[in-house]
Design a protein around this motif. Structure first.
Motif, PDB file in Angstrom:
ATOM      1  N   ASN A  68       0.830  -1.210   0.000  1.00 26.31           N
ATOM      2  CA  ASN A  68       0.000   0.000   0.000  1.00 26.31           C
ATOM      3  C   ASN A  68       0.859   1.251   0.000  1.00 26.31           C
ATOM      4  OD1 ASN A  68      -2.054  -1.833   0.216  1.00 26.31           O
ATOM      5  ND2 ASN A  68      -2.632  -1.294   2.297  1.00 26.31           N
ATOM      6  N   GLY A  69       1.899   1.265   0.838  1.00 23.06           N
ATOM      7  CA  GLY A  69       2.795   2.409   0.894  1.00 23.06           C
ATOM      8  C   GLY A  69       3.543   2.597  -0.411  1.00 23.06           C
ATOM      9  N   ALA A  70       3.937   1.484  -1.037  1.00 23.60           N
ATOM     10  CA  ALA A  70       4.632   1.562  -2.320  1.00 23.60           C
ATOM     11  C   ALA A  70       3.712   2.141  -3.391  1.00 23.60           C
ATOM     12  CB  ALA A  70       5.131   0.182  -2.731  1.00 23.60           C
ATOM     13  N   ARG A  71       2.447   1.726  -3.389  1.00 22.84           N
ATOM     14  CA  ARG A  71       1.490   2.287  -4.353  1.00 22.84           C
ATOM     15  C   ARG A  71       1.328   3.788  -4.119  1.00 22.84           C
ATOM     16  NH1 ARG A  71      -1.328  -2.618  -3.207  1.00 22.84           N
ATOM     17  NH2 ARG A  71      -1.196  -4.029  -4.998  1.00 22.84           N
ATOM     18  N   ASN A  72       1.234   4.202  -2.867  1.00 23.62           N
ATOM     19  CA  ASN A  72       1.080   5.626  -2.579  1.00 23.62           C
ATOM     20  C   ASN A  72       2.285   6.431  -3.044  1.00 23.62           C
ATOM     21  OD1 ASN A  72      -1.455   5.328  -1.479  1.00 23.62           O
ATOM     22  ND2 ASN A  72      -0.754   5.250   0.638  1.00 23.62           N
ATOM     23  N   THR A  73       3.478   5.869  -2.891  1.00 23.83           N
ATOM     24  CA  THR A  73       4.678   6.540  -3.397  1.00 23.83           C
ATOM     25  C   THR A  73       4.534   6.790  -4.890  1.00 23.83           C
ATOM     26  OG1 THR A  73       6.130   5.533  -1.732  1.00 23.83           O
ATOM     27  CG2 THR A  73       7.175   6.336  -3.738  1.00 23.83           C
ATOM     28  N   GLY A  74       4.092   5.773  -5.622  1.00 19.53           N
ATOM     29  CA  GLY A  74       3.902   5.907  -7.059  1.00 19.53           C
ATOM     30  C   GLY A  74       2.813   6.895  -7.419  1.00 19.53           C
ATOM     31  N   VAL A  75       1.705   6.849  -6.681  1.00 21.69           N
ATOM     32  CA  VAL A  75       0.590   7.771  -6.935  1.00 21.69           C
ATOM     33  C   VAL A  75       1.043   9.223  -6.790  1.00 21.69           C
ATOM     34  CG1 VAL A  75      -1.616   8.618  -6.001  1.00 21.69           C
ATOM     35  CG2 VAL A  75      -1.268   6.162  -6.335  1.00 21.69           C
ATOM     36  N   LEU A 162      -5.933   7.769  -1.947  1.00 20.46           N
ATOM     37  CA  LEU A 162      -4.756   7.001  -1.546  1.00 20.46           C
ATOM     38  C   LEU A 162      -5.125   5.637  -0.944  1.00 20.46           C
ATOM     39  CD1 LEU A 162      -2.456   9.794  -0.051  1.00 20.46           C
ATOM     40  CD2 LEU A 162      -2.229   8.660  -2.280  1.00 20.46           C
ATOM     41  N   PHE A 163      -4.134   4.816  -0.716  1.00 21.45           N
ATOM     42  CA  PHE A 163      -4.335   3.502  -0.108  1.00 21.45           C
ATOM     43  C   PHE A 163      -4.034   3.592   1.383  1.00 21.45           C
ATOM     44  CE2 PHE A 163      -3.739   2.523  -4.548  1.00 21.45           C
ATOM     45  CZ  PHE A 163      -4.624   1.487  -4.775  1.00 21.45           C
ATOM     46  N   ASP A 164      -4.789   2.859   2.164  1.00 23.42           N
ATOM     47  CA  ASP A 164      -4.595   2.853   3.613  1.00 23.42           C
ATOM     48  C   ASP A 164      -3.393   1.971   3.941  1.00 23.42           C
ATOM     49  OD1 ASP A 164      -4.672   2.587   6.375  1.00 23.42           O
ATOM     50  OD2 ASP A 164      -6.845   2.417   6.469  1.00 23.42           O
ATOM     51  N   GLU A 165      -2.314   2.592   4.368  1.00 25.13           N
ATOM     52  CA  GLU A 165      -1.073   1.859   4.605  1.00 25.13           C
ATOM     53  C   GLU A 165      -1.112   1.016   5.877  1.00 25.13           C
ATOM     54  OE1 GLU A 165       2.356   4.395   4.206  1.00 25.13           O
ATOM     55  OE2 GLU A 165       1.521   5.401   2.442  1.00 25.13           O
ATOM     56  N   LYS A 166      -2.156   1.193   6.683  1.00 20.42           N
ATOM     57  CA  LYS A 166      -2.273   0.416   7.918  1.00 20.42           C
ATOM     58  C   LYS A 166      -2.932  -0.940   7.690  1.00 20.42           C
ATOM     59  CE  LYS A 166      -2.616   4.510  10.891  1.00 20.42           C
ATOM     60  NZ  LYS A 166      -3.478   5.244  11.855  1.00 20.42           N
ATOM     61  N   LEU A 167      -3.655  -1.063   6.590  1.00 19.37           N
ATOM     62  CA  LEU A 167      -4.363  -2.316   6.330  1.00 19.37           C
ATOM     63  C   LEU A 167      -3.402  -3.423   5.935  1.00 19.37           C
ATOM     64  CD1 LEU A 167      -7.547  -1.209   4.328  1.00 19.37           C
ATOM     65  CD2 LEU A 167      -7.405  -1.871   6.738  1.00 19.37           C
ATOM     66  N   MET A 168      -3.558  -4.587   6.538  1.00 17.81           N
ATOM     67  CA  MET A 168      -2.719  -5.730   6.203  1.00 17.81           C
ATOM     68  C   MET A 168      -3.224  -6.458   4.955  1.00 17.81           C
ATOM     69  SD  MET A 168      -3.829  -8.431   9.222  1.00 17.81           S
ATOM     70  CE  MET A 168      -3.566  -7.280  10.569  1.00 17.81           C
ATOM     71  N   ARG A 169      -4.488  -6.212   4.593  1.00 11.75           N
ATOM     72  CA  ARG A 169      -5.098  -6.855   3.429  1.00 11.75           C
ATOM     73  C   ARG A 169      -6.345  -6.050   3.037  1.00 11.75           C
ATOM     74  NH1 ARG A 169      -7.028 -13.206   3.172  1.00 11.75           N
ATOM     75  NH2 ARG A 169      -7.619 -13.204   0.985  1.00 11.75           N
TER      76      ARG A 169
END
Length: 273
Positions: A68-75, A162-169
């Motif tokens: 999720n964090g990696a996707r947010n970096t890209g976004v 954005l994506f929630d970086e706290k979610l495990m799935r």
């Protein structure tokens, strides 16, 4: 540049080339490809360098942030008008970007569109029918049917949600549920992406009951929203009771989980995706 393609990756050097190649071979070529490496320890960097393609931007996270964090970096790096997401172990059909871009340009009121997905390991298509725009948010309250690699969204909206970086799935479910509450989402009823489930995928590594509990903690109203989410909640409670050593209660809740699933299958057959 029309489209930014965001690909998060972690130790997928052996699989990544096929995913990247499927993006580079798209019919529509006005794209940038942002590959975000979440601190891989394999030869991912060398594999990406071997492409020698100016469309590819390779960035390594300063710390491990998860998918999720990696996707947010890209976004947040994206410069395109639209953003599409690819996973490092999946492939796109050559017309995916072309058809989704055409749809969005012809339907300017739409904020996000998604295509159907062929899940290779299970030989099934998700969703298994056309999902009308007016039912998408309600259907997402029953469960997810929009996988990340099928999403094509306006960049400014992706940067807001954005994506929630706290979610495990269930990051795609969370992202689409929040987005569809405020914005217009449409379904292109055509398979344009193929998923190949790996043994080390998040879905196989993360405990489903714990991930569902975390999801319901964020969306508590969903617990009693419908038969499907009620069944999920009993699944969570069954897991909790089993963990606490109370097998009698655990079995009761597990039976309720199957009962709600069965009732929904019988009476809501047309709604199932």
């Amino acid at each position: 540049m029309d489209i930014s393609v965001v690909i998060p990756t972690y130790n997928r050097a052996n699989l990544l080339p096929k995913a990247v190649k499927s993006v580079l071979e798209q019919n529509h070529q006005s794209i940038e490809i942002i590959i975000v490496d979440d601190l891989s320890t394999d030869n991912t960097k060398e594999v990406i360098a071997s492409f020698q393609n100016e469309k590819i931007k390779y960035v390594v996270n300063s710390r491990a942030k998860g998918a999720n964090g990696a996707r947010n970096t890209g976004v947040l790096m994206a410069k395109g008008k639209y953003i599409a997401f690819q996973d490092s172990d999946d492939i796109w059909l050559p017309t995916k970007i072309e058809k989704q871009l055409k749809y969005m340009e012809e339907n300017t009121e739409v904020d996000m569109c998604f295509c159907s997905l062929n899940i290779d390991d299970f030989s099934r298509v998700v969703p298994n029918r056309k999902v009308e725009s007016e039912e998408i948010h309600a259907q997402l309250k029953r469960g997810n049917f929009i996988s990340t690699q099928t999403i094509f969204v306006k960049a400014e909206i992706a940067k807001e949600i954005l994506f929630d970086e706290k979610l495990m799935r269930f990051q795609d479910w969370d992202f689409c549920l929040r987005l569809s509450e405020k914005y217009k989402v449409h379904h292109i009823d055509e398979v344009l992406a193929v998923a190949e489930v790996q043994n080390d995928s998040i879905g196989k590594q993360v405990n489903q009951a714990e991930a569902l509990k975390q999801f319901f903690d964020k969306f508590p109203d969903l617990k009693d929203e419908n038969l499907i989410t009620k069944s999920f909640q009993h699944f969570v409670v069954s897991h909790r009771d089993k963990k606490n050593g109370n097998m009698f209660l655990s079995n009761i809740h597990y039976a309720k989980y199957f009962s709600y699933q069965f009732i929904d299958k019988v009476f809501n057959r047309r709604n199932r995706l």
